[in-house]
Design a protein around this motif. Sequence first.
Motif, PDB file in Angstrom:
ATOM      1  N   ALA B  75      59.450  -3.796  32.742  1.00  0.00           N
ATOM      2  CA  ALA B  75      60.482  -4.675  33.267  1.00  0.00           C
ATOM      3  C   ALA B  75      60.622  -4.512  34.777  1.00  0.00           C
ATOM      4  CB  ALA B  75      61.810  -4.364  32.592  1.00  0.00           C
ATOM      5  N   ALA B  76      61.027  -5.597  35.450  1.00  0.00           N
ATOM      6  CA  ALA B  76      61.270  -5.536  36.886  1.00  0.00           C
ATOM      7  C   ALA B  76      62.639  -4.928  37.144  1.00  0.00           C
ATOM      8  CB  ALA B  76      61.208  -6.931  37.486  1.00  0.00           C
ATOM      9  N   TYR B  77      62.772  -4.231  38.248  1.00  0.00           N
ATOM     10  CA  TYR B  77      64.046  -3.632  38.630  1.00  0.00           C
ATOM     11  C   TYR B  77      64.605  -4.367  39.828  1.00  0.00           C
ATOM     12  CZ  TYR B  77      63.690   0.315  35.459  1.00  0.00           C
ATOM     13  OH  TYR B  77      63.634   1.094  34.332  1.00  0.00           O
ATOM     14  N   PHE B  78      65.935  -4.405  39.904  1.00  0.00           N
ATOM     15  CA  PHE B  78      66.588  -5.059  41.024  1.00  0.00           C
ATOM     16  C   PHE B  78      67.567  -4.100  41.668  1.00  0.00           C
ATOM     17  CE2 PHE B  78      65.192  -8.298  38.142  1.00  0.00           C
ATOM     18  CZ  PHE B  78      64.694  -9.293  38.971  1.00  0.00           C
ATOM     19  N   THR B  79      67.606  -4.147  42.980  1.00  0.00           N
ATOM     20  CA  THR B  79      68.527  -3.276  43.698  1.00  0.00           C
ATOM     21  C   THR B  79      69.194  -4.044  44.831  1.00  0.00           C
ATOM     22  OG1 THR B  79      68.761  -1.127  44.740  1.00  0.00           O
ATOM     23  CG2 THR B  79      66.846  -2.394  45.368  1.00  0.00           C
ATOM     24  N   LEU B  80      70.436  -3.701  45.074  1.00  0.00           N
ATOM     25  CA  LEU B  80      71.189  -4.336  46.137  1.00  0.00           C
ATOM     26  C   LEU B  80      70.640  -3.888  47.485  1.00  0.00           C
ATOM     27  CD1 LEU B  80      73.606  -6.209  45.858  1.00  0.00           C
ATOM     28  CD2 LEU B  80      75.109  -4.241  46.140  1.00  0.00           C
ATOM     29  N   LEU B  81      70.464  -4.830  48.402  1.00  0.00           N
ATOM     30  CA  LEU B  81      70.031  -4.457  49.745  1.00  0.00           C
ATOM     31  C   LEU B  81      71.254  -4.259  50.625  1.00  0.00           C
ATOM     32  CD1 LEU B  81      66.928  -6.672  50.520  1.00  0.00           C
ATOM     33  CD2 LEU B  81      67.038  -4.246  49.993  1.00  0.00           C
ATOM     34  N   VAL B  82      71.536  -3.018  50.928  1.00  0.00           N
ATOM     35  CA  VAL B  82      72.665  -2.726  51.796  1.00  0.00           C
ATOM     36  C   VAL B  82      72.119  -2.297  53.146  1.00  0.00           C
ATOM     37  CG1 VAL B  82      74.728  -1.322  52.098  1.00  0.00           C
ATOM     38  CG2 VAL B  82      73.975  -1.951  49.806  1.00  0.00           C
ATOM     39  N   PRO B  83      72.559  -2.935  54.240  1.00  0.00           N
ATOM     40  CA  PRO B  83      72.057  -2.561  55.561  1.00  0.00           C
ATOM     41  C   PRO B  83      72.239  -1.063  55.780  1.00  0.00           C
ATOM     42  CG  PRO B  83      73.461  -4.491  55.701  1.00  0.00           C
ATOM     43  CD  PRO B  83      73.546  -3.998  54.295  1.00  0.00           C
ATOM     44  N   ASP B  84      71.282  -0.448  56.391  1.00  0.00           N
ATOM     45  CA  ASP B  84      71.338   0.983  56.700  1.00  0.00           C
ATOM     46  C   ASP B  84      71.113   1.895  55.495  1.00  0.00           C
ATOM     47  OD1 ASP B  84      71.826   0.412  59.334  1.00  0.00           O
ATOM     48  OD2 ASP B  84      74.001   0.451  59.078  1.00  0.00           O
ATOM     49  N   ARG B  85      71.123   1.334  54.319  1.00  0.00           N
ATOM     50  CA  ARG B  85      70.829   2.206  53.193  1.00  0.00           C
ATOM     51  C   ARG B  85      69.349   2.041  52.859  1.00  0.00           C
ATOM     52  NH1 ARG B  85      73.212   1.247  47.352  1.00  0.00           N
ATOM     53  NH2 ARG B  85      75.247   1.772  48.195  1.00  0.00           N
ATOM     54  N   THR B  99      65.966   8.637  40.750  1.00  0.00           N
ATOM     55  CA  THR B  99      66.842   9.274  41.722  1.00  0.00           C
ATOM     56  C   THR B  99      66.555   8.706  43.101  1.00  0.00           C
ATOM     57  OG1 THR B  99      66.390  11.295  40.464  1.00  0.00           O
ATOM     58  CG2 THR B  99      67.657  11.532  42.495  1.00  0.00           C
ATOM     59  N   ALA B 100      67.580   8.368  43.840  1.00  0.00           N
ATOM     60  CA  ALA B 100      67.376   7.892  45.197  1.00  0.00           C
ATOM     61  C   ALA B 100      67.077   9.083  46.097  1.00  0.00           C
ATOM     62  CB  ALA B 100      68.601   7.142  45.690  1.00  0.00           C
ATOM     63  N   ILE B 101      66.191   8.884  47.055  1.00  0.00           N
ATOM     64  CA  ILE B 101      65.851   9.959  47.980  1.00  0.00           C
ATOM     65  C   ILE B 101      66.587   9.750  49.294  1.00  0.00           C
ATOM     66  CG2 ILE B 101      63.990  10.941  49.362  1.00  0.00           C
ATOM     67  CD1 ILE B 101      62.115  10.223  47.079  1.00  0.00           C
ATOM     68  N   ASN B 102      67.255  10.787  49.733  1.00  0.00           N
ATOM     69  CA  ASN B 102      68.045  10.646  50.949  1.00  0.00           C
ATOM     70  C   ASN B 102      67.278  10.937  52.227  1.00  0.00           C
ATOM     71  OD1 ASN B 102      70.475  10.018  49.551  1.00  0.00           O
ATOM     72  ND2 ASN B 102      70.594  12.169  48.957  1.00  0.00           N
ATOM     73  N   ALA B 103      66.225  11.723  52.078  1.00  0.00           N
ATOM     74  CA  ALA B 103      65.479  12.148  53.256  1.00  0.00           C
ATOM     75  C   ALA B 103      65.079  10.966  54.135  1.00  0.00           C
ATOM     76  CB  ALA B 103      64.224  12.896  52.817  1.00  0.00           C
ATOM     77  N   PRO B 104      65.042  11.209  55.428  1.00  0.00           N
ATOM     78  CA  PRO B 104      64.622  10.149  56.345  1.00  0.00           C
ATOM     79  C   PRO B 104      63.230   9.668  55.965  1.00  0.00           C
ATOM     80  CG  PRO B 104      64.583  12.301  57.413  1.00  0.00           C
ATOM     81  CD  PRO B 104      65.299  12.468  56.116  1.00  0.00           C
ATOM     82  N   CYS B 105      63.064   8.386  55.944  1.00  0.00           N
ATOM     83  CA  CYS B 105      61.806   7.800  55.498  1.00  0.00           C
ATOM     84  C   CYS B 105      60.718   7.950  56.548  1.00  0.00           C
ATOM     85  CB  CYS B 105      62.018   6.337  55.191  1.00  0.00           C
ATOM     86  SG  CYS B 105      60.502   5.521  54.727  1.00  0.00           S
ATOM     87  N   PRO B 106      59.595   8.506  56.164  1.00  0.00           N
ATOM     88  CA  PRO B 106      58.548   8.810  57.128  1.00  0.00           C
ATOM     89  C   PRO B 106      57.562   7.681  57.387  1.00  0.00           C
ATOM     90  CG  PRO B 106      57.967   9.695  54.989  1.00  0.00           C
ATOM     91  CD  PRO B 106      59.244   8.934  54.810  1.00  0.00           C
ATOM     92  N   VAL B 107      57.801   6.493  56.872  1.00  0.00           N
ATOM     93  CA  VAL B 107      56.765   5.471  57.036  1.00  0.00           C
ATOM     94  C   VAL B 107      57.098   4.384  58.047  1.00  0.00           C
ATOM     95  CG1 VAL B 107      56.113   5.844  54.638  1.00  0.00           C
ATOM     96  CG2 VAL B 107      57.458   3.847  55.242  1.00  0.00           C
ATOM     97  N   HIS B 108      58.243   4.486  58.695  1.00  0.00           N
ATOM     98  CA  HIS B 108      58.596   3.434  59.650  1.00  0.00           C
ATOM     99  C   HIS B 108      57.556   3.262  60.740  1.00  0.00           C
ATOM    100  CE1 HIS B 108      62.876   3.613  58.096  1.00  0.00           C
ATOM    101  NE2 HIS B 108      62.514   2.370  57.999  1.00  0.00           N
ATOM    102  N   GLU B 109      57.053   4.389  61.195  1.00  0.00           N
ATOM    103  CA  GLU B 109      56.063   4.350  62.258  1.00  0.00           C
ATOM    104  C   GLU B 109      54.817   3.577  61.823  1.00  0.00           C
ATOM    105  OE1 GLU B 109      54.475   4.254  65.528  1.00  0.00           O
ATOM    106  OE2 GLU B 109      56.504   5.092  65.329  1.00  0.00           O
TER     107      GLU B 109
END
Lengths: 139, 139
Positions: B75-85, B99-109
Amino acid sequence: MTATIARCRDVGLRRTKALEELLGTLHDAARPMTLTELAASERLSNLCDKATVFRLLQRLAQHGVVRRLGLHERAAYFTLLVPDRHNDYLICTGCGSITAINAPCPVHELEEQIRRQTGYRNLYHELEFFGLCPTCSGV
Amino acid sequence: MTATIARCRDVGLRRTKALEELLGTLHDAARPMTLTELAASERLSNLCDKATVFRLLQRLAQHGVVRRLGLHERAAYFTLLVPDRHNDYLICTGCGSITAINAPCPVHELEEQIRRQTGYRNLYHELEFFGLCPTCSGV
DNA sequence: GTAATTGCAAATACTTTGCCACGTA
DNA sequence: TACGTGGCAAAGTATTTGCAATTAC
């Protein structure tokens, strides 16, 4: 490729024509493919049933020879797990084209950290970038 | 939450009870949910049809209020897009817990780099870690 | 009033399984 | 020959759509 077949033998899979052609197809494609695509492919469509491809993929995934991916489509995608080859993808949300990303993967460090902090075993990750390719955004 | 409803109004969606409850459910869950889960949830099951939830999610995804994720299940999952989250997840391949991961995301670069090098527009990524949680690997 | 939204039911898409025949080790 | 494999067809699961009725604006 030979190495992959050897791995299959090692985990107890019988060497059938269907298995060889399935691995060959995945290997040559070098990109994730769906069950339907695989079953309809030139090398497999006249060789075996879709159910067979399904069960092969299931066994292969179980033994870590292939990996099942989500990739946003309704259908599941399967990709060959080749040691040292990393699998991050760039996917066009317009035409659905899938491109493998060669750049060094930046999440290994975070993966290590998660392993240490959470105690999860057999950790691996899936990383995909989605966006509109130049062709699709030009329309 | 109020901001989310405002965004919906701004993109032209009508403020219906079903919309409000759907957003409320996703907001409170703070984790991705499937269409079936949502339609069967306490707040929605007696309020509207599954087809309605489906079409709402479709519209919301179209307007970037929610995002549709793969996450490996059928099944597909849906999540709310909250700015900054940010939305990276750790998923147990045994029990399926997310589980959501809080660590800063390393792929922006890398994302920036891809944007520059490929010309893809509207780029975003999906990053998930899969593994066996301590409970499941202890069995 | 009018176009967006909804419910219900039917259609679709993709996957998964049952059961018996077959082929590999 | 024994057990893993395979074919065919049927069932399962999740989604998607048609159309007439309803509702928000």
